[in-house]
Design a protein around this motif. Structure first.
Motif, mmCIF file in Angstrom:
data_model
loop_
_atom_site.group_PDB
_atom_site.id
_atom_site.type_symbol
_atom_site.label_atom_id
_atom_site.label_comp_id
_atom_site.label_asym_id
_atom_site.label_seq_id
_atom_site.Cartn_x
_atom_site.Cartn_y
_atom_site.Cartn_z
ATOM 1 N N LYS A 28 53.783 50.556 7.539
ATOM 2 C CA LYS A 28 53.079 50.220 7.353
ATOM 3 C C LYS A 28 52.259 50.755 8.284
ATOM 4 C CE LYS A 28 53.748 45.498 8.354
ATOM 5 N NZ LYS A 28 54.347 44.231 7.557
ATOM 6 N N SER A 29 51.002 50.391 8.436
ATOM 7 C CA SER A 29 49.983 50.787 9.653
ATOM 8 C C SER A 29 49.737 49.704 10.706
ATOM 9 C CB SER A 29 48.444 51.231 9.321
ATOM 10 O OG SER A 29 47.652 50.912 10.081
ATOM 11 N N ARG A 31 47.680 49.088 13.241
ATOM 12 C CA ARG A 31 45.903 48.890 13.066
ATOM 13 C C ARG A 31 45.688 47.721 13.161
ATOM 14 N NH1 ARG A 31 41.956 52.354 12.162
ATOM 15 N NH2 ARG A 31 43.289 53.852 10.474
ATOM 16 N N PRO A 64 56.624 54.035 12.858
ATOM 17 C CA PRO A 64 56.273 54.868 11.847
ATOM 18 C C PRO A 64 56.643 55.921 11.484
ATOM 19 C CG PRO A 64 57.241 55.841 14.148
ATOM 20 C CD PRO A 64 57.123 53.977 13.740
ATOM 21 N N TYR A 78 51.522 57.468 10.891
ATOM 22 C CA TYR A 78 51.507 56.821 9.899
ATOM 23 C C TYR A 78 51.311 56.695 8.576
ATOM 24 C CZ TYR A 78 53.376 53.285 13.712
ATOM 25 O OH TYR A 78 53.845 52.532 14.692
ATOM 26 N N ALA A 81 46.984 55.454 9.669
ATOM 27 C CA ALA A 81 47.483 55.947 10.228
ATOM 28 C C ALA A 81 47.309 57.138 11.547
ATOM 29 C CB ALA A 81 47.141 54.677 11.141
ATOM 30 N N VAL A 96 43.176 54.362 17.962
ATOM 31 C CA VAL A 96 44.188 54.417 15.993
ATOM 32 C C VAL A 96 42.869 55.021 15.753
ATOM 33 C CG1 VAL A 96 44.274 52.588 14.437
ATOM 34 C CG2 VAL A 96 45.059 52.548 16.710
ATOM 35 N N THR A 98 42.186 57.207 11.251
ATOM 36 C CA THR A 98 42.229 57.552 9.850
ATOM 37 C C THR A 98 43.835 58.767 10.165
ATOM 38 O OG1 THR A 98 40.512 59.218 9.677
ATOM 39 C CG2 THR A 98 40.267 56.621 9.346
#
Length: 133
Positions: A28-29, A31, A64, A78, A81, A96, A98
């Motif tokens: 999961k990201s 962020r 990652p 990711y 991200a 970070v 997209t």
């Protein structure tokens, strides 16, 4: 007998869902964790640690899908991200993005691994010989 088959099917489905969540949970990201852990600085985040140590903290928190190491920094991919950890005075800067923005922004460092000539991700190339290449 039908109830046993239906019950077995439901248990199999639940097991498959649990396995899928377990396998994808680490990717999961990060962020939100980065935003809550490091102070904002110049469009990114500041860390007092060098890039490899900072990237290691992020990786321990969220595995990652792939990573690339370059003298310019550490790049983590990711599903939602792209994280770049670059050297900076007194530590490192973390950006970070997209996936689209990250590939475009950092393509000179990750192009051979993650994307095509325009820096876009190209994980699927088509169906058959010569198709999509």
């Amino acid at each position: 007998m039908k109830k046993a088959v239906i019950g077995g099917g439901i248990l199999t489905l639940i097991g498959a869902i649990v396995l899928l969540v377990t396998l994808t949970g680490g990717a999961k990201s990060p962020r939100d964790w980065i935003a809550g852990r490091f102070p904002a600085s110049g469009g990114g985040y500041q860390s007092g640690q060098p890039p490899l140590r900072t990237a290691d903290q992020i990786i321990r928190r969220s595995q990652p899908l792939d990573r690339a190491y370059d003298p310019a920094g550490v790049f983590l991919r990711y599903p939602g991200a792209v994280v770049a950890v670059l050297p900076a005075a007194g530590g490192s800067l973390i950006y970070v993005d997209t996936p689209e923005r990250g590939y475009a922004r950092w393509h000179r460092y990750v192009n051979g691994r993650w994307g095509g000539p325009d820096g876009r991700a190209s994980l699927f190339r088509g169906g058959g010989p010569g198709d999509g290449k």
